[in-house]
Design a protein around this motif. Structure first.
Motif, short mmCIF file in Angstrom:
data_model
loop_
_atom_site.label_atom_id
_atom_site.label_comp_id
_atom_site.label_asym_id
_atom_site.label_seq_id
_atom_site.Cartn_x
_atom_site.Cartn_y
_atom_site.Cartn_z
N SER A 27 0.86 -1.05 0.05
CA SER A 27 -0.01 -0.03 -0.03
C SER A 27 0.87 1.07 0.17
O SER A 27 1.90 1.35 0.61
CB SER A 27 -0.82 -0.15 1.29
OG SER A 27 -1.72 0.93 1.41
N LEU A 28 0.44 2.47 -0.55
CA LEU A 28 0.84 3.56 -0.32
C LEU A 28 0.55 4.24 1.00
O LEU A 28 -0.49 4.26 1.25
CB LEU A 28 0.58 4.47 -1.54
CG LEU A 28 1.42 4.40 -3.06
CD1 LEU A 28 0.50 4.84 -3.96
CD2 LEU A 28 2.77 4.62 -2.82
N PRO A 45 -4.06 5.13 3.58
CA PRO A 45 -5.35 6.00 3.01
C PRO A 45 -6.58 5.78 3.57
O PRO A 45 -7.28 6.88 3.67
CB PRO A 45 -5.34 5.18 1.39
CG PRO A 45 -4.04 4.49 1.17
CD PRO A 45 -3.51 4.25 2.44
N ASP A 46 -6.69 4.76 4.57
CA ASP A 46 -8.04 4.57 5.23
C ASP A 46 -7.72 5.43 6.69
O ASP A 46 -8.57 4.97 7.63
CB ASP A 46 -8.42 3.03 5.34
CG ASP A 46 -7.33 2.54 6.03
OD1 ASP A 46 -6.21 2.83 6.55
OD2 ASP A 46 -7.51 1.27 6.20
N LYS A 47 -6.77 6.05 6.87
CA LYS A 47 -6.39 6.95 8.02
C LYS A 47 -5.90 6.19 9.06
O LYS A 47 -5.66 6.62 10.16
CB LYS A 47 -7.48 7.70 8.51
CG LYS A 47 -8.32 8.76 7.52
CD LYS A 47 -7.49 9.88 7.06
CE LYS A 47 -8.03 10.75 6.11
NZ LYS A 47 -7.13 11.40 5.33
N ARG A 48 -5.61 5.00 8.66
CA ARG A 48 -5.00 3.81 9.94
C ARG A 48 -3.52 4.26 10.11
O ARG A 48 -2.78 4.36 9.09
CB ARG A 48 -5.21 2.56 9.49
CG ARG A 48 -4.95 1.51 10.88
CD ARG A 48 -5.24 0.22 10.39
NE ARG A 48 -4.09 -0.21 9.52
CZ ARG A 48 -3.69 -1.39 9.24
NH1 ARG A 48 -4.89 -2.42 9.43
NH2 ARG A 48 -2.50 -1.90 8.74
N GLY A 82 5.62 -7.01 18.10
CA GLY A 82 5.97 -5.85 18.62
C GLY A 82 5.08 -4.86 17.94
O GLY A 82 3.97 -5.11 17.60
N ARG A 83 5.60 -3.56 17.83
CA ARG A 83 4.87 -2.51 17.03
C ARG A 83 5.18 -2.56 15.70
O ARG A 83 4.42 -1.56 15.04
CB ARG A 83 5.10 -1.44 17.98
CG ARG A 83 6.51 -0.81 17.91
CD ARG A 83 6.57 0.31 18.67
NE ARG A 83 7.56 1.31 18.38
CZ ARG A 83 7.92 2.46 18.57
NH1 ARG A 83 7.04 3.03 19.07
NH2 ARG A 83 9.01 3.05 18.17
N VAL A 84 6.11 -3.07 15.03
CA VAL A 84 6.35 -2.77 13.58
C VAL A 84 5.30 -3.65 12.75
O VAL A 84 5.23 -4.71 13.10
CB VAL A 84 7.87 -3.39 13.48
CG1 VAL A 84 8.29 -2.99 11.84
CG2 VAL A 84 9.01 -2.34 14.01
N GLU A 85 4.73 -2.94 11.87
CA GLU A 85 3.78 -3.58 11.03
C GLU A 85 4.21 -3.92 9.71
O GLU A 85 3.12 -4.64 8.91
CB GLU A 85 2.30 -2.87 11.31
CG GLU A 85 1.73 -2.86 12.58
CD GLU A 85 0.63 -1.94 12.79
OE1 GLU A 85 -0.43 -2.29 11.89
OE2 GLU A 85 0.26 -1.20 13.55
#
Length: 134
Positions: A27-28, A45-48, A82-85
């Motif tokens: 995703s961009l 893009p979905d503000k997440r 962890g927190r890296v997605e």
């Protein structure tokens, strides 16, 4: 003796041209801020909001400015530790070329500064016609 510049040039050239299409995990994203240690906070893009790491081939060669865009590859939910997605796999350098692609999100609109009708000019003094009034 200095470091060879091949890595810098290869990383820069690979980020100039956008891919023809994206994988379903890619995703961009807009870079919100640098979190440090090659980690960046990005907005999808979905503000997440997601935290992603910079791919190793770009480290110490390509810098990403706040508000810039990057192509990220999100990890499957099972592999998130962890927190890296996800990981930044490409950096948008020639934004004009990337915006022409069919996968560019409509949510990432171009911000222009030449809008005179916006409310940011309300309450400001208009420019004077003559500068020599003393």
């Amino acid at each position: 003796m200095g470091r060879p510049k091949r890595n810098v040039l290869a990383a820069a050239e690979s980020s100039m041209t956008p891919p023809d299409e994206l994988n379903e995990s890619q995703s961009l994203a807009r870079v919100v801020k640098a979190e440090g240690n090659n980690l960046y906070s990005c907005s999808l893009p979905d503000k997440r909001a997601v935290i992603v790491e910079l791919a190793e081939r770009f480290r110490n060669t390509i810098w990403i400015k706040r508000g810039g865009y990057a192509l990220i590859d999100l990890y499957p939910i099972k592999e998130v530790k962890g927190r890296v997605e996800g990981e930044i796999v490409n950096v948008v350098r020639d934004e004009r070329e990337w915006r022409k692609q069919k996968y560019w999100p409509k949510e990432f609109v171009r911000v222009t500064d030449d809008d005179d009708d916006d409310e940011s000019n309300v309450g400001k003094m208009p420019p004077s016609d003559s500068e020599d009034e003393e």
